[in-house]
Design an enzyme around this catalytic site. Structure first.
Site, PDB file in Angstrom:
ATOM      1  N   SER A 308      -4.796 -28.838 -42.120  1.00 31.33           N
ATOM      2  CA  SER A 308      -4.118 -29.486 -43.244  1.00 31.33           C
ATOM      3  C   SER A 308      -5.068 -30.265 -44.153  1.00 31.33           C
ATOM      4  O   SER A 308      -5.944 -29.677 -44.779  1.00 31.33           O
ATOM      5  CB  SER A 308      -3.008 -30.383 -42.699  1.00 31.33           C
ATOM      6  OG  SER A 308      -2.164 -30.846 -43.724  1.00 31.33           O
ATOM      7  N   ASP A 319     -16.275 -24.582 -51.178  1.00 31.19           N
ATOM      8  CA  ASP A 319     -16.097 -23.806 -52.423  1.00 31.19           C
ATOM      9  C   ASP A 319     -16.933 -24.346 -53.573  1.00 31.19           C
ATOM     10  O   ASP A 319     -17.361 -23.585 -54.452  1.00 31.19           O
ATOM     11  CB  ASP A 319     -14.618 -23.808 -52.826  1.00 31.19           C
ATOM     12  CG  ASP A 319     -13.803 -22.789 -52.031  1.00 31.19           C
ATOM     13  OD1 ASP A 319     -14.376 -22.175 -51.104  1.00 31.19           O
ATOM     14  OD2 ASP A 319     -12.604 -22.621 -52.325  1.00 31.19           O
ATOM     15  N   LYS A 333      -3.385 -24.569 -41.626  1.00 35.66           N
ATOM     16  CA  LYS A 333      -2.122 -25.209 -41.977  1.00 35.66           C
ATOM     17  C   LYS A 333      -2.175 -25.575 -43.459  1.00 35.66           C
ATOM     18  O   LYS A 333      -2.705 -26.611 -43.838  1.00 35.66           O
ATOM     19  CB  LYS A 333      -1.908 -26.452 -41.102  1.00 35.66           C
ATOM     20  CG  LYS A 333      -0.463 -26.966 -41.080  1.00 35.66           C
ATOM     21  CD  LYS A 333      -0.165 -27.864 -42.243  1.00 35.66           C
ATOM     22  CE  LYS A 333       1.215 -28.471 -42.139  1.00 35.66           C
ATOM     23  NZ  LYS A 333       1.588 -29.273 -43.323  1.00 35.66           N
TER      24      LYS A 333
END
Length: 544
Positions: A308, A319, A333
């Protein structure tokens, strides 16, 4: 964001004449009348309406069923039944569960302020919270709380939850404690005035190597960013240039806390995460450019239990090519739950959108609606197919290929964050015997007893952690006591070879637990991290 809940005007003519039980019906209506940020749900009581069916069923069961029914439970079971057919993370929580959940995320609760463990059905104070209400009245580490307001809590098989309920209470209220202290005859009486007690979400902050800091975040709550900034400032004063950010086992928490942490590493306008759902428009979260650690190297540690909000931070740093992610693929999640508060303090957490990393990867792993059993077996399945133990067993379809935003490195979607540096799970590190005695809590129980019985002498011999770490050796008598207790439970190593392979890690674990009881969690991790393959990989990359 708090969802507004209201009653719409609805038509109630031609109701089935089943009696006057309206409480359950109105609770249901209250839940179903919801305004989200982007959509308004209007009640419809036409003859073929699903809501009409629910209404008739609830009233029929309440009024006509052969046995009496608990109307409150009936409504709760109905809500749970609806949610069980959705995704694995939409859920219903009772008022008690909501309160407990909020305490861990809000960063505080109201109570007496002690860290404790249960030893042989007795509450033993491990440490009073610094400057907390218990410390202020003179309660010490090693004290045994045996009475709470003249009610015995020791030797009566009282559940831990019941003990905590008696110790906690509103700020400003007083509680009378009866305490047994080693070397002192009789029961000492203390009056403790309850106060707000902080709950830390960061477990450890220390310099793991020269110029390399280490911070372990256990969860993302309201106070996480504040704790993180204090930890960062502390490490910078000690000469930190690079950082190891440990998110292993971090199950997530508040989205905003994750965004605030990621912001500290990224330049202005860098995308951190975005959310999007069927009824919820795309919402982007970007860096402000005021982050306090935008230049030093960052290594993020993850494993299969990282989930999460922790995946948001990991995905953003990966990224944006800001750091290196090390470990094993994270949990996956990536569903956003919106809390819907109900009149009695209970809550529905309803999935309304997905999390996406800056490159566009959906964090959520695949699932079948209503099949929570298979979802829960994901760890087993990963282990069986070799993904946890061998990088050669990990395969991604070309359709799951994405690219980082600066260096255009290949990263993969499909659920979770796949690390840049894979570290296999060492399934041979812990023997079957070690796992069995751990499962029975024999190790932690023995360490607590040892610390409690020898606290005064240990403190005298090792006034600093540095002295403890370099000089303390786990006594053979402590290890023998665990082996004997295990034998009494019919738990024994298969042979001498298994026992010999168990002893090194058992000794390290015991030493770390004793360090935790004598000092704090920082010292615990300073010991166990030296045996962690994931931590050691990060150190190797940093030093090389």
């Amino acid at each position: 964001m708090r969802t507004n809940i209201f009653f719409k005007r609805y038509h109630v003519a031609n109701l089935s004449p089943l009696g006057g039980s309206w409480r359950g019906l109105f609770s249901l209506l209250f839940f179903l009348s919801v305004i989200s940020a982007n959509a308004q749900i209007t009640l419809n009581f036409s003859a073929d309406s699903p809501l009409r069916k629910l209404q008739i069923a609830e009233m029929a069961i309440t009024n006509l069923y052969v046995d009496s029914v608990d109307e409150k439970k009936l409504a709760e079971d109905g809500i749970r039944g609806m949610l069980e057919k959705l995704d694995p993370h939409s859920s219903y929580s009772t008022p008690e569960e909501v309160k407990s959940m909020n305490e861990s995320l809000q960063g505080n609760f109201e109570g007496i302020g002690v860290q404790f463990n249960m030893v042989e059905d007795t509450l033993v104070v491990i440490q009073p919270v610094s400057n907390g209400p218990s410390e202020k009245v003179g309660i010490l580490a090693g004290d045994r709380i045996v009475l709470v307001n003249d009610t015995a809590i020791a030797g009566v098989k009282m559940a831990k939850e019941e003990i905590m309920k008696r110790l906690r209470g509103p700020k400003g209220t007083k509680v009378e404690l009866g305490i047994v202290r080693r070397g002192v005859d009789g029961i000492l009486n203390f009056t403790v005035k309850r106060d707000v007690i902080p709950v830390n979400t960061i477990d450890a902050v220390y310099m793991i190597r020269p110029e390399v800091g280490y911070i372990k975040i256990e969860s993302f709550g309201e106070t996480t960013h504040e704790e993180f900034m204090k930890g960062l400032a502390k490490l910078k004063k000690q000469g930190m240039k690079d950082l190891i950010l440990d998110l292993q086992g971090n199950g997530g928490g508040y989205l905003q806390a994750a965004v605030d942490i990621a912001n500290e590493f990224l330049p202005k306008n860098d995308l951190i995460v975005y959310t999007e759902g069927r009824s919820v428009k795309r919402m982007e979260y970007t860096a402000k450019g005021d982050g306090s650690f935008q230049t030093g190297r960052v290594f993020v540690l993850v494993n299969e239990y990282t989930a999460s909000a922790a995946e948001i931070v990991s995905g953003a740093i990966q990224d944006q090519d800001r750091g290196v992610v090390i470990g094993r693929r994270t949990f996956g999640k990536g569903l956003v739950q919106r809390p819907i508060e109900l009149p009695d303090g209970s809550m529905i957490r309803l999935t309304v959108s997905h999390y996406y990393t800056p490159s566009g990867r959906c964090i959520q792993k695949p699932y079948v609606k209503g099949d929570k059993e298979d979802y829960a077996k994901d760890f087993e399945n990963r282990l069986k197919n070799g993904e946890m133990t061998s990088v050669d067993s990990i395969h991604f379809a070309d359709s799951l290929k994405y690219y980082t935003l600066r260096e255009q490195r290949v990263v993969y979607g499909g659920g979770g964050i796949m690390p840049d540096e894979f570290v296999p799970l060492d399934t041979l590190q812990y023997t079957k015997f070690h796992r069995q005695i751990s499962a029975k809590s024999l190790i932690i129980s023995a360490s607590i007893k040892y610390s409690d019985n020898n606290r005064k002498q240990l403190k005298k011999s090792y006034s600093t952690f540095e002295a403890f770490n370099s000089e303390f050796t786990v006594p053979q008598s402590l290890i023998d006591s665990i082996i004997e207790e295990a034998k009494d439970m019919d738990i024994e190593p298969a042979d001498d070879d298994e026992l010999q392979r168990t002893l090194p890690y058992l000794s390290i674990q015991l030493k770390a637990l004793v360090a935790r009881d004598l000092f704090d969690m920082d010292e615990y991790y300073q010991i166990v991290n030296e045996t962690s393959d994931i931590v050691k990989r990060a150190i190797a990359l940093l030093t090389n």
